[in-house]
Design a protein around this motif. Sequence first.
Motif, PDB file in Angstrom:
ATOM      1  N   ARG A 140       0.835  -1.207   0.000  1.00 57.11           N
ATOM      2  CA  ARG A 140       0.000   0.000   0.000  1.00 57.11           C
ATOM      3  C   ARG A 140       0.870   1.258   0.000  1.00 57.11           C
ATOM      4  O   ARG A 140       0.399   2.336  -0.362  1.00 57.11           O
ATOM      5  N   LYS A 159       0.779   4.289  -4.860  1.00 53.05           N
ATOM      6  CA  LYS A 159       0.319   5.606  -4.398  1.00 53.05           C
ATOM      7  C   LYS A 159      -0.217   6.447  -5.553  1.00 53.05           C
ATOM      8  O   LYS A 159      -1.226   7.152  -5.409  1.00 53.05           O
ATOM      9  N   ARG A 172      -3.614   5.037  -6.639  1.00 55.10           N
ATOM     10  CA  ARG A 172      -4.665   5.475  -5.716  1.00 55.10           C
ATOM     11  C   ARG A 172      -5.088   6.915  -6.030  1.00 55.10           C
ATOM     12  O   ARG A 172      -6.285   7.239  -6.032  1.00 55.10           O
ATOM     13  N   ARG A 173      -4.103   7.763  -6.299  1.00 56.18           N
ATOM     14  CA  ARG A 173      -4.420   9.162  -6.604  1.00 56.18           C
ATOM     15  C   ARG A 173      -5.259   9.274  -7.877  1.00 56.18           C
ATOM     16  O   ARG A 173      -6.242  10.017  -7.935  1.00 56.18           O
ATOM     17  N   VAL A 206      -7.265   7.103  -9.211  1.00 61.07           N
ATOM     18  CA  VAL A 206      -8.631   6.621  -8.973  1.00 61.07           C
ATOM     19  C   VAL A 206      -9.412   7.608  -8.122  1.00 61.07           C
ATOM     20  O   VAL A 206     -10.541   7.996  -8.465  1.00 61.07           O
ATOM     21  N   GLU A 207      -8.817   8.039  -6.999  1.00 62.31           N
ATOM     22  CA  GLU A 207      -9.545   8.892  -6.062  1.00 62.31           C
ATOM     23  C   GLU A 207      -9.845  10.276  -6.641  1.00 62.31           C
ATOM     24  O   GLU A 207     -10.877  10.871  -6.323  1.00 62.31           O
ATOM     25  N   GLU A 208      -8.969  10.786  -7.491  1.00 56.46           N
ATOM     26  CA  GLU A 208      -9.198  12.101  -8.100  1.00 56.46           C
ATOM     27  C   GLU A 208      -9.968  12.013  -9.410  1.00 56.46           C
ATOM     28  O   GLU A 208     -10.237  13.038 -10.040  1.00 56.46           O
ATOM     29  N   GLY A 209     -10.335  10.801  -9.816  1.00 59.22           N
ATOM     30  CA  GLY A 209     -11.128  10.627 -11.024  1.00 59.22           C
ATOM     31  C   GLY A 209     -10.434  11.066 -12.295  1.00 59.22           C
ATOM     32  O   GLY A 209     -11.083  11.551 -13.228  1.00 59.22           O
ATOM     33  N   ASP A 248     -14.883   7.471 -14.275  1.00 63.18           N
ATOM     34  CA  ASP A 248     -15.273   6.219 -13.616  1.00 63.18           C
ATOM     35  C   ASP A 248     -14.462   5.073 -14.200  1.00 63.18           C
ATOM     36  O   ASP A 248     -14.439   4.874 -15.423  1.00 63.18           O
ATOM     37  N   GLN A 281      -4.638  -4.438  -2.779  1.00 63.22           N
ATOM     38  CA  GLN A 281      -4.658  -3.165  -3.505  1.00 63.22           C
ATOM     39  C   GLN A 281      -5.987  -2.964  -4.219  1.00 63.22           C
ATOM     40  O   GLN A 281      -6.566  -1.868  -4.188  1.00 63.22           O
ATOM     41  N   GLN A 339      -8.610  -2.118  -1.658  1.00 62.26           N
ATOM     42  CA  GLN A 339      -8.433  -0.754  -1.171  1.00 62.26           C
ATOM     43  C   GLN A 339      -9.055   0.258  -2.132  1.00 62.26           C
ATOM     44  O   GLN A 339      -9.649   1.246  -1.699  1.00 62.26           O
ATOM     45  N   LEU A 340      -8.922   0.024  -3.406  1.00 57.36           N
ATOM     46  CA  LEU A 340      -9.416   0.972  -4.408  1.00 57.36           C
ATOM     47  C   LEU A 340     -10.907   0.834  -4.672  1.00 57.36           C
ATOM     48  O   LEU A 340     -11.617   1.834  -4.826  1.00 57.36           O
TER      49      LEU A 340
END
Length: 348
Positions: free
Chosen positions: A125, A131, A134-135, A137-140, A144, A185, A188-189
Amino acid sequence: MHVPIKTGLCSYGHSGYVFHAPFIHLHPGFEFTAIVERSKRLAQQRFPDVKVYSSVAEMIEDKSLQLIVVNTPNSTHYEYSKAALMAGKHVIVEKPFTVNTAEGEELIKLAKEKNLMIIVYQNRRYDSDFKIIRRVVEEGLVGDVLEAEFHYDRFKEELSYKKHKEVAQSGTGVLYDLGSHLIDQALQLFGVPKAVFGDVRIIRKDSVVDDYFELILYYDNLRVRLKSSYLVREALPAYILHGRRGSFIKSKSDIQEALLLKGLLPEGADWGAEAPHEWGLLHSEIDGEVVKKYLPSTNGNYMDFYNGVYAALAEGKPNPVTPEQGLDVIRVIEAGFKSSAEGVVVKL
């Protein structure tokens, strides 16, 4: 700062040398107090103040210890974690948490009864490559996500020198080993999938444990493909994301393990920094404009895990990797094996 947490390490093999001892030693919130080494005294040469025990059972009896790191073969995770909890110690246990869900459920129940904490060591992780994933995905940044593919491949026909990894028993093989990272992973996502398809195989000539797998995780509007093989000479990208607005492609490039193997300590502002040629490629639409550029990765740092452990144990902050999360990984692994054996999609 609170009084340092006295910590015992169950083994000084690869994981002890690379992933645990340097971080416990450097972190001011921990005191690297004890270790198990049956013959060699390698840890004591590097960390002179550490006390050496000849067995895990003997170390667990040390009443001064508050935290035990279970970094032993997968088949022993349940036994040693349970013994540590029974002795009143908090536990860090390496992935996979246990080799089956029943063992994991029992440990979770025991920890709650004893008011103790189990933290699952999921260091990937904290890799630089994950990292940035993750960014994205989370910031789009690709919209989608509709399709994701994660690889963790090697090229190694010969069997491991670690004999316990090549024994045909529950908990061995690539799905438990590298698969634990990829599944964690993905969860988590994207959360726990609705169903799993698995293809688990043995492809090396003399192997008796699985060394190839492909899992498909089924979500409402998303499919996640996880793959690992020990016979991939020319590796594909480690992470591929396709979304409604674009794609992101990234190599597996975290450098921490290579540095730690050289005996370097995780210090300095440039620790875990990726070379620019390893940055991931974003081809997407942002604010109405099509962009194609390389995104810099955040530095990887496994110390973030130990920062989270300290915050949880000393300051009452949330557990950085809960045993329930570790158990979800085991459920997906078990579903993958069942799917592969029966040729069906297994609902979770």
